[in-house]
Design an enzyme around this catalytic site. Structure first.
Site, PDB file in Angstrom:
ATOM      1  N   LYS A   1      44.277  19.889  30.666  1.00 29.04           N
ATOM      2  CA  LYS A   1      44.280  20.756  31.851  1.00 29.04           C
ATOM      3  C   LYS A   1      42.858  21.230  32.144  1.00 29.04           C
ATOM      4  CE  LYS A   1      48.883  22.838  31.397  1.00 29.04           C
ATOM      5  NZ  LYS A   1      49.620  24.097  31.239  1.00 29.04           N
TER       6      LYS A   1
ATOM      7  N   ASP B   1      50.803  27.550  34.365  1.00 30.01           N
ATOM      8  CA  ASP B   1      52.092  27.083  33.872  1.00 30.01           C
ATOM      9  C   ASP B   1      52.627  26.037  34.843  1.00 30.01           C
ATOM     10  OD1 ASP B   1      53.869  27.543  31.614  1.00 30.01           O
ATOM     11  OD2 ASP B   1      55.359  27.909  33.163  1.00 30.01           O
TER      12      ASP B   1
ATOM     13  N   ARG C   1      47.950  20.727  40.302  1.00 33.03           N
ATOM     14  CA  ARG C   1      46.931  21.616  39.728  1.00 33.03           C
ATOM     15  C   ARG C   1      45.806  21.859  40.730  1.00 33.03           C
ATOM     16  NH1 ARG C   1      46.843  19.083  35.486  1.00 33.03           N
ATOM     17  NH2 ARG C   1      48.309  20.588  34.628  1.00 33.03           N
TER      18      ARG C   1
HETATM   19  P1  IMP Z   1      53.017  23.735  30.529  1.00 32.77           P
HETATM   20  O1  IMP Z   1      54.199  24.468  29.946  1.00 32.77           O
HETATM   21  O2  IMP Z   1      52.361  24.428  31.629  1.00 32.77           O
HETATM   22  O3  IMP Z   1      52.011  23.314  29.486  1.00 32.77           O
HETATM   23  O4  IMP Z   1      53.542  22.369  31.149  1.00 32.77           O
HETATM   24  C1  IMP Z   1      54.849  21.897  31.029  1.00 32.77           C
HETATM   25  C2  IMP Z   1      54.845  20.427  30.665  1.00 32.77           C
HETATM   26  O5  IMP Z   1      54.303  19.697  31.752  1.00 32.77           O
HETATM   27  C3  IMP Z   1      54.010  20.074  29.426  1.00 32.77           C
HETATM   28  O6  IMP Z   1      54.738  19.173  28.644  1.00 32.77           O
HETATM   29  C4  IMP Z   1      52.767  19.435  30.000  1.00 32.77           C
HETATM   30  O7  IMP Z   1      52.270  18.423  29.135  1.00 32.77           O
HETATM   31  C5  IMP Z   1      53.299  18.817  31.289  1.00 32.77           C
HETATM   32  N1  IMP Z   1      52.263  18.757  32.318  1.00 32.77           N
HETATM   33  C6  IMP Z   1      51.678  19.795  32.964  1.00 32.77           C
HETATM   34  N2  IMP Z   1      50.779  19.354  33.843  1.00 32.77           N
HETATM   35  C7  IMP Z   1      50.784  18.020  33.751  1.00 32.77           C
HETATM   36  C8  IMP Z   1      50.024  16.998  34.400  1.00 32.77           C
HETATM   37  O8  IMP Z   1      49.144  17.220  35.242  1.00 32.77           O
HETATM   38  N3  IMP Z   1      50.319  15.732  34.036  1.00 32.77           N
HETATM   39  C9  IMP Z   1      51.265  15.436  33.129  1.00 32.77           C
HETATM   40  N4  IMP Z   1      51.984  16.329  32.477  1.00 32.77           N
HETATM   41  C10 IMP Z   1      51.734  17.626  32.781  1.00 32.77           C
END
Ligand code: IMP
Length: 187
Positions: free
Chosen positions: A10, A66, A169
């Site tokens: 990220k 998030d 993002r």
């Molecule tokens: P988090 O709880 O914000 O970390 O994200 C929830 C899930 O989405 C996690 O398993 C991250 O790896 C996945 N994730 C978040 N952003 C991306 C992205 O840009 N590409 C791929 N997976 C993502």
């Protein structure tokens, strides 16, 4: 300002995006920290608690993020459970769940929260797309299975610049950045 997250990917993307839109180069440092993650039906609530938690520890301006992947034919699953689902059934498990579904439509959502002890703000970004039939090589998280709208390949097959052009993002970050420039000048 700190971008507080345990996820290096990220930060890599955020750093590249800020570099592109910033003439003054907003200084942002990655603080690798696992934050309090509450169970809530809203990404915004989760991000708010993360931002509070990060500020409590660091006592500096913080930014947290998030995300969630919301799949239409699964009634928006995994959504707020995305992280848990990724760590348990993973991309293969998601492809299995979609085997007999007609629609593969999905939305990737990002919530960025900022807090400096005085001002609290959240910014949303989302990109619509499709879950691919197969998993591709490359990328991280759901990148190997998420194809953004009007594109033919998943995020996993795009380079950093192309992914950033379409990502959830980037959309949230752009909103944050245009607000922050003004806020920073005034304070
Ligand atoms: P988090 O709880 O914000 O970390 O994200 C929830 C899930 O989405 C996690 O398993 C991250 O790896 C996945 N994730 C978040 N952003 C991306 C992205 O840009 N590409 C791929 N997976 C993502």
């Amino acid at each position: 300002m700190y971008f507080v997250s345990s996820n290096d990917n990220k930060f890599k993307e955020i750093k590249e995006m800020l570099y592109e839109y910033s003439s003054t180069r907003l200084l942002i440092e990655h603080k690798k920290m696992k934050l309090k993650e509450i169970q809530s039906s809203s990404l915004v609530e989760v991000a708010k608690v993360k931002a509070n938690d990060a500020f409590d520890v660091l006592r500096e301006k913080v930014m947290v993020e998030d995300d969630g992947l919301f799949i239409e034919s699964l009634n928006d699953f995994p959504g707020i459970y995305s992280s848990f689902v990724y760590d348990t059934i993973g991309n293969i498990g998601i492809l299995d769940l979609l085997k007999n579904k007609k629609s593969r439509r999905a939305t990737f959502k990002s919530v960025i929260a900022f807090y400096d002890g005085k001002k609290f703000k959240v910014f949303n970004g989302q990109v619509k797309g499709l879950i691919s039939e197969n998993m591709v090589e490359g990328g991280w998280g759901f990148d190997p299975i998420f194809i953004p709208e009007n594109m033919s390949v998943p995020f996993g097959q795009m380079d950093l610049k192309s992914k950033n052009k379409y990502s959830h993002r980037n959309l949230a970050l752009k909103k944050f950045y245009s607000w922050y420039e003004e806020y920073n000048e005034k304070s």
